[in-house]
Write a protein that holds these residues in place. Structure first.
Motif, PDB file in Angstrom:
ATOM      1  N   VAL A  52       0.243 -56.356 -94.744  1.00  0.00           N
ATOM      2  CA  VAL A  52       0.308 -56.465 -93.185  1.00  0.00           C
ATOM      3  C   VAL A  52       1.585 -55.882 -92.628  1.00  0.00           C
ATOM      4  CG1 VAL A  52       0.605 -57.023 -91.009  1.00  0.00           C
ATOM      5  CG2 VAL A  52      -1.479 -58.100 -92.557  1.00  0.00           C
ATOM      6  N   THR A  53       2.609 -55.993 -93.212  1.00  0.00           N
ATOM      7  CA  THR A  53       4.252 -55.802 -93.003  1.00  0.00           C
ATOM      8  C   THR A  53       4.072 -53.886 -93.435  1.00  0.00           C
ATOM      9  OG1 THR A  53       5.124 -58.155 -92.364  1.00  0.00           O
ATOM     10  CG2 THR A  53       6.300 -55.582 -92.890  1.00  0.00           C
ATOM     11  N   ALA A  54       4.060 -54.082 -94.883  1.00  0.00           N
ATOM     12  CA  ALA A  54       3.673 -52.714 -95.295  1.00  0.00           C
ATOM     13  C   ALA A  54       2.471 -51.299 -94.932  1.00  0.00           C
ATOM     14  CB  ALA A  54       3.612 -53.150 -96.923  1.00  0.00           C
ATOM     15  N   ALA A  55       2.129 -52.030 -93.893  1.00  0.00           N
ATOM     16  CA  ALA A  55       0.817 -50.882 -93.662  1.00  0.00           C
ATOM     17  C   ALA A  55       1.309 -50.660 -92.169  1.00  0.00           C
ATOM     18  CB  ALA A  55      -0.235 -52.124 -93.075  1.00  0.00           C
ATOM     19  N   ILE A  56       2.580 -51.694 -91.665  1.00  0.00           N
ATOM     20  CA  ILE A  56       3.038 -51.494 -90.045  1.00  0.00           C
ATOM     21  C   ILE A  56       4.085 -50.303 -90.160  1.00  0.00           C
ATOM     22  CG2 ILE A  56       3.924 -51.722 -87.837  1.00  0.00           C
ATOM     23  CD1 ILE A  56       2.729 -54.990 -88.323  1.00  0.00           C
ATOM     24  N   GLN A  57       4.883 -50.603 -91.499  1.00  0.00           N
ATOM     25  CA  GLN A  57       6.363 -49.851 -91.895  1.00  0.00           C
ATOM     26  C   GLN A  57       6.002 -48.289 -92.327  1.00  0.00           C
ATOM     27  OE1 GLN A  57       8.235 -52.163 -94.938  1.00  0.00           O
ATOM     28  NE2 GLN A  57      10.205 -52.840 -92.878  1.00  0.00           N
ATOM     29  N   GLU A  58       4.611 -48.114 -93.075  1.00  0.00           N
ATOM     30  CA  GLU A  58       3.801 -46.893 -93.143  1.00  0.00           C
ATOM     31  C   GLU A  58       3.886 -46.270 -91.897  1.00  0.00           C
ATOM     32  OE1 GLU A  58       0.455 -44.963 -96.207  1.00  0.00           O
ATOM     33  OE2 GLU A  58       0.349 -46.329 -94.662  1.00  0.00           O
ATOM     34  N   LYS A  59       3.085 -46.452 -91.074  1.00  0.00           N
ATOM     35  CA  LYS A  59       2.813 -46.011 -89.549  1.00  0.00           C
ATOM     36  C   LYS A  59       4.298 -45.783 -89.088  1.00  0.00           C
ATOM     37  CE  LYS A  59      -1.811 -45.252 -91.097  1.00  0.00           C
ATOM     38  NZ  LYS A  59      -1.441 -46.032 -92.347  1.00  0.00           N
ATOM     39  N   ALA A  60       5.494 -46.420 -89.167  1.00  0.00           N
ATOM     40  CA  ALA A  60       5.798 -46.818 -88.244  1.00  0.00           C
ATOM     41  C   ALA A  60       7.504 -47.228 -88.577  1.00  0.00           C
ATOM     42  CB  ALA A  60       6.463 -47.228 -86.445  1.00  0.00           C
ATOM     43  N   PRO A  61       8.224 -46.400 -89.778  1.00  0.00           N
ATOM     44  CA  PRO A  61       9.636 -46.744 -90.411  1.00  0.00           C
ATOM     45  C   PRO A  61      10.228 -47.057 -89.928  1.00  0.00           C
ATOM     46  CG  PRO A  61       8.831 -44.241 -90.475  1.00  0.00           C
ATOM     47  CD  PRO A  61       7.412 -44.985 -90.136  1.00  0.00           C
ATOM     48  N   GLU A  62      10.887 -46.538 -88.356  1.00  0.00           N
ATOM     49  CA  GLU A  62      11.622 -46.386 -87.667  1.00  0.00           C
ATOM     50  C   GLU A  62      11.617 -48.005 -87.273  1.00  0.00           C
ATOM     51  OE1 GLU A  62      14.062 -44.590 -88.209  1.00  0.00           O
ATOM     52  OE2 GLU A  62      13.276 -44.072 -89.744  1.00  0.00           O
ATOM     53  N   ALA A  63      10.298 -48.623 -86.888  1.00  0.00           N
ATOM     54  CA  ALA A  63      10.664 -50.015 -86.075  1.00  0.00           C
ATOM     55  C   ALA A  63      11.342 -50.959 -87.082  1.00  0.00           C
ATOM     56  CB  ALA A  63       8.464 -50.021 -86.092  1.00  0.00           C
ATOM     57  N   ASN A  64      11.790 -52.052 -86.093  1.00  0.00           N
ATOM     58  CA  ASN A  64      12.248 -53.552 -87.083  1.00  0.00           C
ATOM     59  C   ASN A  64      11.335 -53.835 -86.861  1.00  0.00           C
ATOM     60  OD1 ASN A  64      14.447 -52.524 -87.736  1.00  0.00           O
ATOM     61  ND2 ASN A  64      15.048 -52.800 -85.040  1.00  0.00           N
ATOM     62  N   ILE A  65      11.036 -55.046 -87.581  1.00  0.00           N
ATOM     63  CA  ILE A  65       9.538 -56.177 -87.525  1.00  0.00           C
ATOM     64  C   ILE A  65      10.311 -57.551 -88.005  1.00  0.00           C
ATOM     65  CG2 ILE A  65       8.356 -56.745 -89.007  1.00  0.00           C
ATOM     66  CD1 ILE A  65       7.835 -54.440 -88.128  1.00  0.00           C
ATOM     67  N   LEU A  66      10.401 -58.241 -86.525  1.00  0.00           N
ATOM     68  CA  LEU A  66      10.309 -59.338 -87.009  1.00  0.00           C
ATOM     69  C   LEU A  66       8.943 -60.444 -87.239  1.00  0.00           C
ATOM     70  CD1 LEU A  66      12.578 -61.863 -85.211  1.00  0.00           C
ATOM     71  CD2 LEU A  66      10.567 -61.716 -83.183  1.00  0.00           C
ATOM     72  N   PRO A  67       9.601 -61.102 -88.562  1.00  0.00           N
ATOM     73  CA  PRO A  67       8.253 -61.862 -89.247  1.00  0.00           C
ATOM     74  C   PRO A  67       8.581 -63.395 -88.535  1.00  0.00           C
ATOM     75  CG  PRO A  67      10.204 -61.594 -91.069  1.00  0.00           C
ATOM     76  CD  PRO A  67      10.432 -60.626 -88.907  1.00  0.00           C
ATOM     77  N   ILE A  68       7.439 -64.065 -88.829  1.00  0.00           N
ATOM     78  CA  ILE A  68       7.295 -64.900 -87.597  1.00  0.00           C
ATOM     79  C   ILE A  68       6.135 -65.328 -88.611  1.00  0.00           C
ATOM     80  CG2 ILE A  68       6.591 -66.623 -85.465  1.00  0.00           C
ATOM     81  CD1 ILE A  68       8.144 -64.282 -83.884  1.00  0.00           C
ATOM     82  N   ARG A  69       6.394 -66.983 -89.456  1.00  0.00           N
ATOM     83  CA  ARG A  69       5.176 -67.552 -89.894  1.00  0.00           C
ATOM     84  C   ARG A  69       4.880 -68.362 -89.736  1.00  0.00           C
ATOM     85  NH1 ARG A  69       8.029 -69.290 -95.623  1.00  0.00           N
ATOM     86  NH2 ARG A  69       8.192 -70.872 -94.359  1.00  0.00           N
ATOM     87  N   VAL A  70       3.182 -68.193 -89.711  1.00  0.00           N
ATOM     88  CA  VAL A  70       2.599 -69.715 -89.502  1.00  0.00           C
ATOM     89  C   VAL A  70       1.743 -69.984 -90.954  1.00  0.00           C
ATOM     90  CG1 VAL A  70       2.023 -69.061 -86.888  1.00  0.00           C
ATOM     91  CG2 VAL A  70       0.874 -67.690 -88.203  1.00  0.00           C
ATOM     92  N   PHE A  71       1.636 -68.732 -91.713  1.00  0.00           N
ATOM     93  CA  PHE A  71       1.129 -69.581 -92.638  1.00  0.00           C
ATOM     94  C   PHE A  71       1.558 -69.826 -93.802  1.00  0.00           C
ATOM     95  CE2 PHE A  71      -2.412 -65.757 -91.347  1.00  0.00           C
ATOM     96  CZ  PHE A  71      -3.208 -67.005 -89.610  1.00  0.00           C
ATOM     97  N   HIS A  72       1.355 -70.779 -94.431  1.00  0.00           N
ATOM     98  CA  HIS A  72       2.807 -71.227 -95.504  1.00  0.00           C
ATOM     99  C   HIS A  72       1.889 -71.468 -96.834  1.00  0.00           C
ATOM    100  CE1 HIS A  72       5.292 -72.062 -91.957  1.00  0.00           C
ATOM    101  NE2 HIS A  72       3.933 -73.647 -91.212  1.00  0.00           N
TER     102      HIS A  72
END
Length: 223
Positions: free
Chosen positions: A55-75
């Motif tokens: 999911v993060t890779a798909a977002i970064q592909e479209k918006a490479p300059e954005a910062n990503i804040l990962p929040i894990r709810v699935f373990h």
């Protein structure tokens, strides 16, 4: 330098060493337990399932300059609690996320009040989530204040469409060389991720949720 857009990815964490991930754009994140309490913070919550990384890779592909804040709810599996999700939305808002990506959801209508309160507590963020699952309204994606996302396999990954107030995008993630698309992860999760990526790219100019929604309502023509 202009402030970078911050995208909160509420999912299974992220693997910073994956070749599709730009680790320099990852911010220290959080892990949330099923009771909604923070069980880890100040580091990148590592992905043991692969979903959050894709999911993060798909977002970064479209918006490479954005910062990503990962929040894990699935373990240990792609299952989580409504309390964890509501808490994660609140934390994302507290951390100043401009966009909150929810490549997840539930059809259990009993959770609507909890999610509605969480969305109301994030007025400065644009929240994107699946609008439906197999024709059934999905939460929180079908709630007011959330930008619902739909899936169309025929839309090229390079663009999206706007239908009935929803963003419609491809369900295929960023491709892995040598791996057929249907052997990779795919589905509504990645339509949401790609929609968030498009939104993040536009958000650098249209930084308020209202202005961003207006910009998104006039998407680029299909390639």
């Amino acid at each position: 330098m202009a402030e970078r857009i911050l995208v909160a990815v509420i999912d299974s964490g992220v693997h910073p060493d994956h070749p599709h991930i730009n680790a320099a754009r990852l911010r220290p994140g959080f892990a949330i337990g099923t009771d909604g309490m923070v069980i880890e913070q100040g580091a990148i919550p590592l992905d043991r399932l692969g979903h959050g990384t894709a999911v993060t890779a798909a977002i970064q592909e479209k918006a490479p300059e954005a910062n990503i804040l990962p929040i894990r709810v699935f373990h240990d599996a792609l299952r989580g609690s409504a309390m964890a999700l509501a808490s994660a939305i609140g934390i994302a808002a507290q951390q100043g996320a401009h966009i909150i990506n929810l490549s997840l959801g539930t059809t259990n209508a009993a959770h609507a009040p909890l999610f509605a309160d969480a969305i109301a507590g994030a007025p400065d963020a644009l929240v994107l989530a699946a609008a439906q699952a197999d024709g059934v309204p999905c939460l929180p994606g079908s709630l007011p204040g959330v930008l619902g996302v739909g899936l169309d396999w025929d839309i090229p990954r390079e663009t999206f469409q706007w239908r009935d107030g929803q963003m419609i995008a491809s369900g295929y993630p960023r491709p892995i060389p040598g791996v057929p698309q249907r052997r990779n992860l795919y589905g509504i999760s990645f339509a949401v991720a790609q929609a968030s990526g498009f939104a993040a790219a536009l958000a650098q100019v249209h930084k308020t949720p209202a202005a961003l929604r207006a910009a998104l309502s006039s998407p680029p023509a299909t390639a």
